[in-house]
Design a protein around this motif. Structure first.
Motif, PDB file in Angstrom:
ATOM      1  N   ASP A  96      -5.430  -7.318   6.572  1.00 53.05           N
ATOM      2  CA  ASP A  96      -4.933  -8.065   7.729  1.00 53.05           C
ATOM      3  C   ASP A  96      -5.887  -9.198   8.101  1.00 53.05           C
ATOM      4  OD1 ASP A  96      -2.761  -6.375   7.829  1.00 53.05           O
ATOM      5  OD2 ASP A  96      -3.550  -5.141   9.470  1.00 53.05           O
ATOM      6  N   ARG A  97      -7.181  -8.906   8.050  1.00 50.42           N
ATOM      7  CA  ARG A  97      -8.182  -9.912   8.438  1.00 50.42           C
ATOM      8  C   ARG A  97      -8.155 -11.118   7.516  1.00 50.42           C
ATOM      9  NH1 ARG A  97     -13.019 -11.562   7.041  1.00 50.42           N
ATOM     10  NH2 ARG A  97     -13.169 -10.070   5.313  1.00 50.42           N
ATOM     11  N   THR A  98      -7.897 -10.873   6.232  1.00 49.93           N
ATOM     12  CA  THR A  98      -7.892 -11.973   5.256  1.00 49.93           C
ATOM     13  C   THR A  98      -6.519 -12.615   5.109  1.00 49.93           C
ATOM     14  OG1 THR A  98      -7.565 -10.357   3.478  1.00 49.93           O
ATOM     15  CG2 THR A  98      -9.821 -11.031   3.943  1.00 49.93           C
ATOM     16  N   GLY A  99      -5.539 -12.145   5.876  1.00 51.78           N
ATOM     17  CA  GLY A  99      -4.221 -12.777   5.861  1.00 51.78           C
ATOM     18  C   GLY A  99      -3.335 -12.354   4.714  1.00 51.78           C
ATOM     19  N   ILE A 100      -3.622 -11.219   4.091  1.00 54.24           N
ATOM     20  CA  ILE A 100      -2.785 -10.700   3.008  1.00 54.24           C
ATOM     21  C   ILE A 100      -1.738  -9.782   3.613  1.00 54.24           C
ATOM     22  CG2 ILE A 100      -2.734  -9.324   0.901  1.00 54.24           C
ATOM     23  CD1 ILE A 100      -5.630 -10.208   0.404  1.00 54.24           C
ATOM     24  N   ALA A 101      -0.472 -10.161   3.471  1.00 51.82           N
ATOM     25  CA  ALA A 101       0.615  -9.381   4.061  1.00 51.82           C
ATOM     26  C   ALA A 101       0.941  -8.174   3.188  1.00 51.82           C
ATOM     27  CB  ALA A 101       1.861 -10.251   4.220  1.00 51.82           C
ATOM     28  N   VAL A 102       1.055  -7.026   3.805  1.00 50.85           N
ATOM     29  CA  VAL A 102       1.405  -5.799   3.099  1.00 50.85           C
ATOM     30  C   VAL A 102       2.905  -5.564   3.264  1.00 50.85           C
ATOM     31  CG1 VAL A 102       1.028  -3.309   2.944  1.00 50.85           C
ATOM     32  CG2 VAL A 102      -0.881  -4.822   3.500  1.00 50.85           C
ATOM     33  N   VAL A 103       3.622  -5.517   2.149  1.00 48.27           N
ATOM     34  CA  VAL A 103       5.066  -5.311   2.189  1.00 48.27           C
ATOM     35  C   VAL A 103       5.422  -4.081   1.384  1.00 48.27           C
ATOM     36  CG1 VAL A 103       5.522  -7.761   2.536  1.00 48.27           C
ATOM     37  CG2 VAL A 103       5.512  -6.842   0.217  1.00 48.27           C
ATOM     38  N   MET A 157       0.849  -1.192   0.000  1.00 53.90           N
ATOM     39  CA  MET A 157       0.000   0.000   0.000  1.00 53.90           C
ATOM     40  C   MET A 157       0.879   1.235   0.000  1.00 53.90           C
ATOM     41  SD  MET A 157      -3.094  -0.904   2.632  1.00 53.90           S
ATOM     42  CE  MET A 157      -3.810   0.738   2.393  1.00 53.90           C
ATOM     43  N   ASN A 158       0.580   2.164  -0.899  1.00 52.12           N
ATOM     44  CA  ASN A 158       1.329   3.409  -0.938  1.00 52.12           C
ATOM     45  C   ASN A 158       0.374   4.593  -0.853  1.00 52.12           C
ATOM     46  OD1 ASN A 158       0.965   4.814  -3.783  1.00 52.12           O
ATOM     47  ND2 ASN A 158       1.159   2.635  -4.239  1.00 52.12           N
ATOM     48  N   ALA A 159       0.922   5.743  -0.463  1.00 55.98           N
ATOM     49  CA  ALA A 159       0.116   6.958  -0.370  1.00 55.98           C
ATOM     50  C   ALA A 159       0.944   8.153  -0.815  1.00 55.98           C
ATOM     51  CB  ALA A 159      -0.389   7.173   1.055  1.00 55.98           C
ATOM     52  N   ASP A 160       0.274   9.113  -1.447  1.00 57.66           N
ATOM     53  CA  ASP A 160       0.910  10.366  -1.849  1.00 57.66           C
ATOM     54  C   ASP A 160       1.032  11.251  -0.623  1.00 57.66           C
ATOM     55  OD1 ASP A 160       0.619   9.238  -4.340  1.00 57.66           O
ATOM     56  OD2 ASP A 160      -1.096  10.475  -4.916  1.00 57.66           O
ATOM     57  N   MET A 161       2.253  11.624  -0.273  1.00 59.18           N
ATOM     58  CA  MET A 161       2.496  12.343   0.974  1.00 59.18           C
ATOM     59  C   MET A 161       3.463  13.505   0.760  1.00 59.18           C
ATOM     60  SD  MET A 161       2.729   9.327   3.835  1.00 59.18           S
ATOM     61  CE  MET A 161       1.270   8.454   4.337  1.00 59.18           C
ATOM     62  N   GLY A 162       3.699  14.252   1.845  1.00 58.51           N
ATOM     63  CA  GLY A 162       4.599  15.398   1.762  1.00 58.51           C
ATOM     64  C   GLY A 162       4.063  16.501   0.873  1.00 58.51           C
ATOM     65  N   GLU A 163       2.740  16.653   0.848  1.00 63.76           N
ATOM     66  CA  GLU A 163       2.134  17.615  -0.081  1.00 63.76           C
ATOM     67  C   GLU A 163       1.753  18.936   0.576  1.00 63.76           C
ATOM     68  OE1 GLU A 163       0.471  14.739  -3.575  1.00 63.76           O
ATOM     69  OE2 GLU A 163      -0.833  14.935  -1.829  1.00 63.76           O
ATOM     70  N   SER A 164       2.264  19.174   1.768  1.00 63.69           N
ATOM     71  CA  SER A 164       2.135  20.503   2.364  1.00 63.69           C
ATOM     72  C   SER A 164       3.179  21.421   1.744  1.00 63.69           C
ATOM     73  CB  SER A 164       2.324  20.421   3.880  1.00 63.69           C
ATOM     74  OG  SER A 164       1.327  19.610   4.475  1.00 63.69           O
ATOM     75  N   TYR A 197      -0.285   3.131   8.433  1.00 64.46           N
ATOM     76  CA  TYR A 197      -1.169   2.222   7.716  1.00 64.46           C
ATOM     77  C   TYR A 197      -0.699   1.897   6.305  1.00 64.46           C
ATOM     78  CZ  TYR A 197      -4.200   3.154  11.645  1.00 64.46           C
ATOM     79  OH  TYR A 197      -4.700   3.261  12.920  1.00 64.46           O
ATOM     80  N   VAL A 198       0.431   2.489   5.869  1.00 66.31           N
ATOM     81  CA  VAL A 198       0.948   2.223   4.534  1.00 66.31           C
ATOM     82  C   VAL A 198       2.332   1.609   4.648  1.00 66.31           C
ATOM     83  CG1 VAL A 198      -0.407   4.104   3.542  1.00 66.31           C
ATOM     84  CG2 VAL A 198       1.972   4.519   4.226  1.00 66.31           C
ATOM     85  N   SER A 199       2.830   1.089   3.538  1.00 67.93           N
ATOM     86  CA  SER A 199       4.167   0.508   3.528  1.00 67.93           C
ATOM     87  C   SER A 199       5.146   1.306   2.692  1.00 67.93           C
ATOM     88  CB  SER A 199       4.108  -0.942   3.025  1.00 67.93           C
ATOM     89  OG  SER A 199       3.504  -1.000   1.743  1.00 67.93           O
ATOM     90  N   SER A 200       4.628   2.217   1.845  1.00 72.07           N
ATOM     91  CA  SER A 200       5.488   3.036   0.990  1.00 72.07           C
ATOM     92  C   SER A 200       4.871   4.420   0.835  1.00 72.07           C
ATOM     93  CB  SER A 200       5.665   2.385  -0.389  1.00 72.07           C
ATOM     94  OG  SER A 200       6.233   1.086  -0.262  1.00 72.07           O
ATOM     95  N   ALA A 201       5.725   5.439   0.796  1.00 74.25           N
ATOM     96  CA  ALA A 201       5.268   6.828   0.715  1.00 74.25           C
ATOM     97  C   ALA A 201       5.815   7.481  -0.550  1.00 74.25           C
ATOM     98  CB  ALA A 201       5.736   7.612   1.943  1.00 74.25           C
ATOM     99  N   ASN A 202       4.909   8.062  -1.336  1.00 75.07           N
ATOM    100  CA  ASN A 202       5.284   8.819  -2.527  1.00 75.07           C
ATOM    101  C   ASN A 202       5.418  10.280  -2.113  1.00 75.07           C
ATOM    102  OD1 ASN A 202       4.339   6.306  -3.680  1.00 75.07           O
ATOM    103  ND2 ASN A 202       2.284   7.207  -3.693  1.00 75.07           N
ATOM    104  N   VAL A 227       8.775   2.736   6.642  1.00 74.33           N
ATOM    105  CA  VAL A 227       8.088   2.864   5.357  1.00 74.33           C
ATOM    106  C   VAL A 227       9.105   3.277   4.295  1.00 74.33           C
ATOM    107  CG1 VAL A 227       6.399   4.285   4.101  1.00 74.33           C
ATOM    108  CG2 VAL A 227       5.843   3.380   6.368  1.00 74.33           C
ATOM    109  N   THR A 228       9.124   2.591   3.150  1.00 78.79           N
ATOM    110  CA  THR A 228      10.031   2.983   2.078  1.00 78.79           C
ATOM    111  C   THR A 228       9.503   4.238   1.378  1.00 78.79           C
ATOM    112  OG1 THR A 228       8.964   1.531   0.456  1.00 78.79           O
ATOM    113  CG2 THR A 228      10.832   0.625   1.690  1.00 78.79           C
ATOM    114  N   ILE A 229      10.419   4.950   0.723  1.00 79.75           N
ATOM    115  CA  ILE A 229      10.023   6.205   0.083  1.00 79.75           C
ATOM    116  C   ILE A 229      10.305   6.183  -1.421  1.00 79.75           C
ATOM    117  CG2 ILE A 229      10.418   7.505   2.202  1.00 79.75           C
ATOM    118  CD1 ILE A 229      12.931   8.710   0.768  1.00 79.75           C
ATOM    119  N   GLY A 230       9.507   6.953  -2.139  1.00 75.59           N
ATOM    120  CA  GLY A 230       9.707   7.150  -3.561  1.00 75.59           C
ATOM    121  C   GLY A 230       9.450   8.592  -3.924  1.00 75.59           C
ATOM    122  N   ALA A 231       9.993   8.998  -5.059  1.00 73.48           N
ATOM    123  CA  ALA A 231       9.777  10.357  -5.561  1.00 73.48           C
ATOM    124  C   ALA A 231       8.433  10.432  -6.278  1.00 73.48           C
ATOM    125  CB  ALA A 231      10.904  10.756  -6.498  1.00 73.48           C
ATOM    126  N   HIS A 232       7.754  11.559  -6.099  1.00 68.23           N
ATOM    127  CA  HIS A 232       6.421  11.772  -6.687  1.00 68.23           C
ATOM    128  C   HIS A 232       6.470  13.060  -7.505  1.00 68.23           C
ATOM    129  CE1 HIS A 232       2.269  10.948  -7.107  1.00 68.23           C
ATOM    130  NE2 HIS A 232       1.794  11.837  -6.254  1.00 68.23           N
TER     131      HIS A 232
END
Length: 257
Positions: free
Chosen positions: A237-244, A1-8, A23-28, A53-58
């Motif tokens: 999490d409930r269904t046992g799907i691991a978020v990496v 799961m990733n999210a767009d962040m740092g947008e202030s 709640y995420v594993s990677s941040a854009n 959380v790993t980071i990426g450029a957006h």
């Protein structure tokens, strides 16, 4: 799961990265053109590191007023350099904190253009490769970007959206459509689980488009982002799907397993 962040930006606040990050594993991370500034970028890197959380450029168009959601005509070389420039800014700030930039995901109008225009997609891919051949290209499922990544010799991460609905052609519904944005956590979770189960994008009209799906995106600027993130992560999490995390060579595995 990733999210767009740092947008202030400066005194202006967009989204609640502090609350959403667990709640995420990677941040854009926005790179100062459509949003963000050096201080916001540095703080977002620190927050991501704190939560593992790993980071990426957006990267996006230089359009603060329009939040990068307006199309700006540029030549392919101009787009290539725009992308490399923004990646480099994040890489420099991250290196000073012993954090590695793992991936790149275009923002807003640049992402929409690269979805359907091969020359734009190729320019983005060249811009990524110029910064580092080890960077992963997070690209919309079924887009020109996935093919551009292959042509540039970049590893592609196929991305779908947890909080947006799709048109039958695999593009996102325009934000002007009343049903385009999913703000109900249960609806978002149902969409994510249905797509994972089917191995398809599922359009608003029920059309199914077969594709790999490695990661799901959330938009942190939405007022309901935190509740949607909690809802989706809780169901995974409930269904046992691991978020990496999204990570390149030597890093974590890619995608959802």
């Amino acid at each position: 799961m990733n999210a767009d962040m740092g947008e202030s930006f400066g005194p202006y606040r967009m989204g609640d990265d502090q609350a959403l990050m667990p709640y995420v594993s990677s941040a854009n991370i926005a790179c100062g053109m459509h949003a963000g500034d050096p201080n916001v970028m540095a703080a977002t890197i620190d927050l991501a590191r704190e939560h593992g959380v790993t980071i990426g450029a957006h990267p996006g168009f230089g359009d603060l007023h329009g939040f990068g959601r307006r199309r700006i005509p540029m030549t392919p070389p101009e787009i290539e350099h725009l992308v490399t420039y923004q990646i480099g800014a994040l890489q420099a700030l991250a290196a000073g904190r012993d954090v590695r930039v793992e991936f790149v995901k275009p923002h807003g109008a640049l992402n929409n253009m690269a979805h359907e225009e091969s020359d734009v997609a190729d320019a983005v891919a060249r811009g990524i490769r110029a910064a580092s051949r080890d960077l992963l290209f997070v690209a919309n499922c079924l887009s020109e970007m996935t093919r551009a990544a292959d042509r540039a010799g970049l590893q592609v991460v196929h991305e779908a959206y947890a909080d947006r609905r799709y048109a039958p052609d695999g593009r996102l519904l325009p934000r002007s459509a009343p049903e385009a944005v999913i703000r109900d956590p249960a609806d978002a979770a149902r969409q994510v689980l249905a797509m994972l189960d089917a191995g398809c994008l599922i359009a608003a009209d029920g059309t199914r488009l077969s594709t790999p799906i490695d990661t799901f995106c959330l938009h942190a600027d939405e007022a309901t982002a935190l509740e949607v993130a909690k809802g989706v992560r809780g169901e995974l999490d409930r269904t046992g799907i691991a978020v990496v995390a999204i990570a390149g060579p030597g890093g974590s595995r890619i995608g959802l397993t």
